[in-house]
Design a protein around this motif. Sequence first.
Motif, PDB file in Angstrom:
ATOM      1  N   MET A 129       0.755  -1.270   0.135  1.00 56.11           N
ATOM      2  CA  MET A 129      -0.077   0.007   0.236  1.00 56.11           C
ATOM      3  C   MET A 129       1.036   1.379   0.063  1.00 56.11           C
ATOM      4  O   MET A 129       1.960   1.309   0.731  1.00 56.11           O
ATOM      5  N   LYS A 130       0.958   1.913  -1.046  1.00 53.81           N
ATOM      6  CA  LYS A 130       1.821   3.603  -0.835  1.00 53.81           C
ATOM      7  C   LYS A 130       0.553   4.148  -0.326  1.00 53.81           C
ATOM      8  O   LYS A 130      -0.632   4.984  -0.639  1.00 53.81           O
ATOM      9  N   SER A 141      -5.383   3.444   8.077  1.00 51.38           N
ATOM     10  CA  SER A 141      -5.605   3.291   6.423  1.00 51.38           C
ATOM     11  C   SER A 141      -7.442   3.869   6.736  1.00 51.38           C
ATOM     12  O   SER A 141      -7.963   3.071   7.403  1.00 51.38           O
ATOM     13  N   TYR A 142      -7.853   4.607   5.322  1.00 51.80           N
ATOM     14  CA  TYR A 142      -9.122   4.806   5.253  1.00 51.80           C
ATOM     15  C   TYR A 142      -9.805   3.573   4.445  1.00 51.80           C
ATOM     16  O   TYR A 142      -9.038   2.725   3.327  1.00 51.80           O
ATOM     17  N   GLU A 143     -11.227   3.407   4.622  1.00 46.31           N
ATOM     18  CA  GLU A 143     -11.830   2.745   4.412  1.00 46.31           C
ATOM     19  C   GLU A 143     -12.375   3.557   2.980  1.00 46.31           C
ATOM     20  O   GLU A 143     -13.475   2.624   2.093  1.00 46.31           O
ATOM     21  N   ASP A 144     -12.788   4.514   3.132  1.00 45.00           N
ATOM     22  CA  ASP A 144     -13.399   5.396   1.679  1.00 45.00           C
ATOM     23  C   ASP A 144     -12.538   7.191   1.434  1.00 45.00           C
ATOM     24  O   ASP A 144     -11.336   7.202   2.003  1.00 45.00           O
ATOM     25  N   PHE A 145     -13.320   7.605   0.482  1.00 42.87           N
ATOM     26  CA  PHE A 145     -11.962   9.194   0.468  1.00 42.87           C
ATOM     27  C   PHE A 145     -13.118  10.085   1.278  1.00 42.87           C
ATOM     28  O   PHE A 145     -14.617   9.903   0.645  1.00 42.87           O
ATOM     29  N   ALA A 146     -12.669  10.851   1.151  1.00 41.36           N
ATOM     30  CA  ALA A 146     -13.878  12.011   2.081  1.00 41.36           C
ATOM     31  C   ALA A 146     -12.824  12.956   2.565  1.00 41.36           C
ATOM     32  O   ALA A 146     -11.927  13.701   2.580  1.00 41.36           O
ATOM     33  N   ILE A 147     -14.089  14.076   2.579  1.00 49.11           N
ATOM     34  CA  ILE A 147     -13.403  15.654   2.410  1.00 49.11           C
ATOM     35  C   ILE A 147     -14.058  15.887   4.186  1.00 49.11           C
ATOM     36  O   ILE A 147     -15.111  15.502   4.956  1.00 49.11           O
ATOM     37  N   SER A 154     -13.810   8.523  -8.857  1.00 47.28           N
ATOM     38  CA  SER A 154     -13.858   7.763 -10.279  1.00 47.28           C
ATOM     39  C   SER A 154     -12.597   7.000 -10.127  1.00 47.28           C
ATOM     40  O   SER A 154     -12.853   6.247 -11.736  1.00 47.28           O
ATOM     41  N   LEU A 155     -11.692   7.519  -9.721  1.00 45.49           N
ATOM     42  CA  LEU A 155     -10.237   6.445 -10.487  1.00 45.49           C
ATOM     43  C   LEU A 155     -10.511   5.260  -9.673  1.00 45.49           C
ATOM     44  O   LEU A 155      -9.994   3.638 -10.238  1.00 45.49           O
ATOM     45  N   GLY A 156     -11.421   5.018  -8.617  1.00 43.36           N
ATOM     46  CA  GLY A 156     -11.440   3.447  -8.301  1.00 43.36           C
ATOM     47  C   GLY A 156     -10.298   3.322  -7.139  1.00 43.36           C
ATOM     48  O   GLY A 156      -9.590   3.360  -8.063  1.00 43.36           O
ATOM     49  N   GLY A 157      -9.901   2.842  -5.837  1.00 43.33           N
ATOM     50  CA  GLY A 157      -8.539   2.262  -5.470  1.00 43.33           C
ATOM     51  C   GLY A 157      -8.444   3.324  -4.688  1.00 43.33           C
ATOM     52  O   GLY A 157      -7.317   3.404  -4.401  1.00 43.33           O
ATOM     53  N   ILE A 158      -8.695   4.766  -5.106  1.00 44.92           N
ATOM     54  CA  ILE A 158      -7.930   5.413  -4.441  1.00 44.92           C
ATOM     55  C   ILE A 158      -8.679   5.664  -1.830  1.00 44.92           C
ATOM     56  O   ILE A 158      -9.732   5.897  -2.366  1.00 44.92           O
ATOM     57  N   THR A 159      -7.878   5.759  -1.218  1.00 47.10           N
ATOM     58  CA  THR A 159      -8.435   6.386  -0.101  1.00 47.10           C
ATOM     59  C   THR A 159      -8.149   6.982   0.496  1.00 47.10           C
ATOM     60  O   THR A 159      -7.079   7.605  -0.130  1.00 47.10           O
ATOM     61  N   LYS A 171      -2.006   4.124 -10.386  1.00 44.72           N
ATOM     62  CA  LYS A 171      -3.123   5.061 -10.391  1.00 44.72           C
ATOM     63  C   LYS A 171      -2.854   6.018  -8.983  1.00 44.72           C
ATOM     64  O   LYS A 171      -3.374   7.279  -9.254  1.00 44.72           O
ATOM     65  N   MET A 172      -1.919   5.687  -8.777  1.00 44.92           N
ATOM     66  CA  MET A 172      -2.219   6.997  -7.277  1.00 44.92           C
ATOM     67  C   MET A 172      -1.027   7.689  -8.114  1.00 44.92           C
ATOM     68  O   MET A 172      -1.136   9.289  -8.289  1.00 44.92           O
TER      69      MET A 172
END
Length: 92
Positions: A1-2, A84-90, A27-32, A54-55
């Motif tokens: 994991m990067k 680690s995060y499970e999602d991407f959030a503001i 939209s890219l998916g796999g970025i959290t 992707k990163m």
Amino acid sequence: MKKVRMIVQGRVQGVGFRWSVWELANSLGGITGRVWNREDGLVEILAQAEDAAKMALFIQEVRKGPSPFSKVTYVDVTLANFPSYEDFAIQN
């Protein structure tokens, strides 16, 4: 994991930049991770991905300024260690 920490300078607050980063990551998916405005006028991003390509694309697009109203002048990208995060959030 990067995992990376990005500090973004330029016209990045009040122009939909955080929302655009959130949309890009999803939209890219796999970025959290997380994105938030700092009190000093900068935006900070914590991002993680299994897929290095992707990163790299995510970082490249952040450097371009994903919001049409933003103007990114500099991005500092460093490897980071954070939970680690499970999602991407503001974050506010």
